[in-house]
Design a protein around this motif. Structure first.
Motif, PDB file in Angstrom:
ATOM      1  N   VAL A   1       0.849  -1.190   0.000  1.00  0.00           N
ATOM      2  CA  VAL A   1       0.000   0.000   0.000  1.00  0.00           C
ATOM      3  C   VAL A   1       0.886   1.242   0.000  1.00  0.00           C
ATOM      4  O   VAL A   1       2.008   1.217   0.499  1.00  0.00           O
ATOM      5  CB  VAL A   1      -0.967   0.032   1.204  1.00  0.00           C
ATOM      6  N   LEU A   2       0.362   2.302  -0.578  1.00  0.00           N
ATOM      7  CA  LEU A   2       1.052   3.587  -0.527  1.00  0.00           C
ATOM      8  C   LEU A   2       0.041   4.626  -0.082  1.00  0.00           C
ATOM      9  O   LEU A   2      -1.035   4.757  -0.682  1.00  0.00           O
ATOM     10  CB  LEU A   2       1.638   3.970  -1.886  1.00  0.00           C
ATOM     11  N   GLY A   3       0.377   5.315   0.983  1.00  0.00           N
ATOM     12  CA  GLY A   3      -0.496   6.352   1.512  1.00  0.00           C
ATOM     13  C   GLY A   3       0.255   7.660   1.629  1.00  0.00           C
ATOM     14  O   GLY A   3       1.480   7.705   1.528  1.00  0.00           O
ATOM     15  N   LEU A   4      -0.503   8.711   1.823  1.00  0.00           N
ATOM     16  CA  LEU A   4       0.071  10.027   2.039  1.00  0.00           C
ATOM     17  C   LEU A   4      -0.399  10.503   3.407  1.00  0.00           C
ATOM     18  O   LEU A   4      -1.599  10.678   3.637  1.00  0.00           O
ATOM     19  CB  LEU A   4      -0.388  11.006   0.950  1.00  0.00           C
ATOM     20  N   ALA A   5       0.540  10.659   4.320  1.00  0.00           N
ATOM     21  CA  ALA A   5       0.220  11.103   5.676  1.00  0.00           C
ATOM     22  C   ALA A   5       0.410  12.614   5.767  1.00  0.00           C
ATOM     23  O   ALA A   5       1.376  13.166   5.225  1.00  0.00           O
ATOM     24  CB  ALA A   5       1.117  10.406   6.693  1.00  0.00           C
ATOM     25  N   SER A   6      -0.523  13.252   6.448  1.00  0.00           N
ATOM     26  CA  SER A   6      -0.426  14.693   6.679  1.00  0.00           C
ATOM     27  C   SER A   6      -1.101  15.010   8.004  1.00  0.00           C
ATOM     28  O   SER A   6      -1.833  14.191   8.555  1.00  0.00           O
ATOM     29  CB  SER A   6      -1.085  15.480   5.539  1.00  0.00           C
ATOM     30  N   ARG A   7      -0.834  16.215   8.493  1.00  0.00           N
ATOM     31  CA  ARG A   7      -1.477  16.632   9.733  1.00  0.00           C
ATOM     32  C   ARG A   7      -2.966  16.813   9.480  1.00  0.00           C
ATOM     33  O   ARG A   7      -3.368  17.412   8.480  1.00  0.00           O
ATOM     34  CB  ARG A   7      -0.890  17.943  10.231  1.00  0.00           C
ATOM     35  N   ARG A   8      -3.766  16.306  10.378  1.00  0.00           N
ATOM     36  CA  ARG A   8      -5.223  16.449  10.270  1.00  0.00           C
ATOM     37  C   ARG A   8      -5.584  17.937  10.332  1.00  0.00           C
ATOM     38  O   ARG A   8      -5.097  18.662  11.190  1.00  0.00           O
ATOM     39  CB  ARG A   8      -5.888  15.679  11.414  1.00  0.00           C
ATOM     40  N   HIS A   9      -6.370  18.393   9.390  1.00  0.00           N
ATOM     41  CA  HIS A   9      -6.859  19.776   9.321  1.00  0.00           C
ATOM     42  C   HIS A   9      -5.723  20.796   9.203  1.00  0.00           C
ATOM     43  O   HIS A   9      -5.803  21.884   9.785  1.00  0.00           O
ATOM     44  CB  HIS A   9      -7.746  20.114  10.526  1.00  0.00           C
ATOM     45  N   ASP A  10      -4.674  20.452   8.462  1.00  0.00           N
ATOM     46  CA  ASP A  10      -3.569  21.406   8.266  1.00  0.00           C
ATOM     47  C   ASP A  10      -4.104  22.636   7.528  1.00  0.00           C
ATOM     48  O   ASP A  10      -4.701  22.506   6.460  1.00  0.00           O
ATOM     49  CB  ASP A  10      -2.450  20.745   7.451  1.00  0.00           C
ATOM     50  N   PRO A  11      -3.901  23.842   8.082  1.00  0.00           N
ATOM     51  CA  PRO A  11      -4.462  25.042   7.455  1.00  0.00           C
ATOM     52  C   PRO A  11      -3.671  25.539   6.243  1.00  0.00           C
ATOM     53  O   PRO A  11      -4.132  26.422   5.522  1.00  0.00           O
ATOM     54  CB  PRO A  11      -4.422  26.077   8.589  1.00  0.00           C
ATOM     55  N   SER A  12      -2.494  24.986   5.986  1.00  0.00           N
ATOM     56  CA  SER A  12      -1.635  25.479   4.915  1.00  0.00           C
ATOM     57  C   SER A  12      -2.250  25.208   3.538  1.00  0.00           C
ATOM     58  O   SER A  12      -2.529  24.066   3.172  1.00  0.00           O
ATOM     59  CB  SER A  12      -0.263  24.812   4.995  1.00  0.00           C
ATOM     60  N   ALA A  13      -2.416  26.262   2.757  1.00  0.00           N
ATOM     61  CA  ALA A  13      -2.944  26.120   1.393  1.00  0.00           C
ATOM     62  C   ALA A  13      -1.973  25.319   0.531  1.00  0.00           C
ATOM     63  O   ALA A  13      -2.395  24.558  -0.349  1.00  0.00           O
ATOM     64  CB  ALA A  13      -3.198  27.499   0.784  1.00  0.00           C
ATOM     65  N   VAL A  14      -0.681  25.467   0.777  1.00  0.00           N
ATOM     66  CA  VAL A  14       0.321  24.727   0.012  1.00  0.00           C
ATOM     67  C   VAL A  14       0.180  23.223   0.282  1.00  0.00           C
ATOM     68  O   VAL A  14       0.172  22.408  -0.643  1.00  0.00           O
ATOM     69  CB  VAL A  14       1.749  25.216   0.337  1.00  0.00           C
ATOM     70  N   VAL A  15       0.055  22.860   1.543  1.00  0.00           N
ATOM     71  CA  VAL A  15      -0.107  21.448   1.904  1.00  0.00           C
ATOM     72  C   VAL A  15      -1.401  20.902   1.326  1.00  0.00           C
ATOM     73  O   VAL A  15      -1.421  19.818   0.740  1.00  0.00           O
ATOM     74  CB  VAL A  15      -0.059  21.251   3.438  1.00  0.00           C
ATOM     75  N   GLN A  16      -2.484  21.642   1.456  1.00  0.00           N
ATOM     76  CA  GLN A  16      -3.765  21.189   0.924  1.00  0.00           C
ATOM     77  C   GLN A  16      -3.690  20.998  -0.591  1.00  0.00           C
ATOM     78  O   GLN A  16      -4.202  20.008  -1.130  1.00  0.00           O
ATOM     79  CB  GLN A  16      -4.873  22.167   1.289  1.00  0.00           C
ATOM     80  N   SER A  17      -3.036  21.915  -1.288  1.00  0.00           N
ATOM     81  CA  SER A  17      -2.883  21.796  -2.750  1.00  0.00           C
ATOM     82  C   SER A  17      -2.023  20.585  -3.110  1.00  0.00           C
ATOM     83  O   SER A  17      -2.327  19.861  -4.055  1.00  0.00           O
ATOM     84  CB  SER A  17      -2.258  23.063  -3.334  1.00  0.00           C
ATOM     85  N   PHE A  18      -0.949  20.390  -2.339  1.00  0.00           N
ATOM     86  CA  PHE A  18      -0.071  19.242  -2.607  1.00  0.00           C
ATOM     87  C   PHE A  18      -0.833  17.936  -2.415  1.00  0.00           C
ATOM     88  O   PHE A  18      -0.758  17.033  -3.255  1.00  0.00           O
ATOM     89  CB  PHE A  18       1.158  19.291  -1.694  1.00  0.00           C
TER      90      PHE A  18
END
Length: 169
Positions: free
Chosen positions: A134-151
């Motif tokens: 499996v391949l997943g993408l982990a990120s902070r829950r509810h990250d406010p960064s527009a850059v992170v959300q776009s990525f």
């Protein structure tokens, strides 16, 4: 992820309330064998059975409790044997180097078949094995960064395209 915004992970879930893991895709595992291996010389593709690797040393990526390590052990157990661990690899690409050096065989994600390493041959596993990476993408829950959300959005869209175009892994 204390210092990273996002990370590609080889696990379906992480036990952390502050993180979210978006499942990108899963892919079958294939065998990476030294080119000198008897099943390569016999031109066996796919392998006759995972059990045909019972006497081989295995190169395992990651520590116990992680995706590819656990999936390899699980697949071998379902085939009726416990893999002999010959080497632990710190990175997935290191696994291929150890295989090329004759230090063992490995089960790797099918997409790695595109990585040409001198001394390594890839073989499909029988469909009955069903082992997946499996391949997943982990990120902070509810990250406010527009850059992170776009990525994250771009990666999820790219994964969808990959699933549609490379479905025949």
């Amino acid at each position: 992820l204390k210092q990273s915004d996002v990370a590609f992970v080889r696990v379906a879930m992480l036990a952390d309330e502050q993180l979210t893991v978006d499942m990108l895709f899963d892919e079958p595992l294939i065998a990476a064998l030294p080119k000198s291996h008897r099943l390569v010389r016999e031109r066996r593709n796919p392998l006759p059975a995972l059990e045909s690797l019972r006497d081989d040393a295995f190169v395992l990526y990651g520590p116990p409790g992680t995706g590819l390590y656990d999936e390899t052990v699980r697949a071998c157990a379902e085939a009726g044997f416990v893999p002999k661990i010959g080497q632990h690899a710190p990175r997935i690409t290191s696994t291929l180097g150890f295989v090329a050096a004759g230090m063992g065989v490995a089960l790797v994600p099918a997409s790695l078949r595109h990585v040409a390493v001198d001394g390594v041959a890839y073989r499909r596993l029988p469909a009955s094995v069903g082992a997946k990476a499996v391949l997943g993408l982990a990120s902070r829950r509810h990250d406010p960064s527009a850059v992170v959300q776009s990525f994250v959005r771009l990666v999820k869209e790219s994964a969808q395209t990959f699933r549609q175009t490379d479905a025949g892994l």
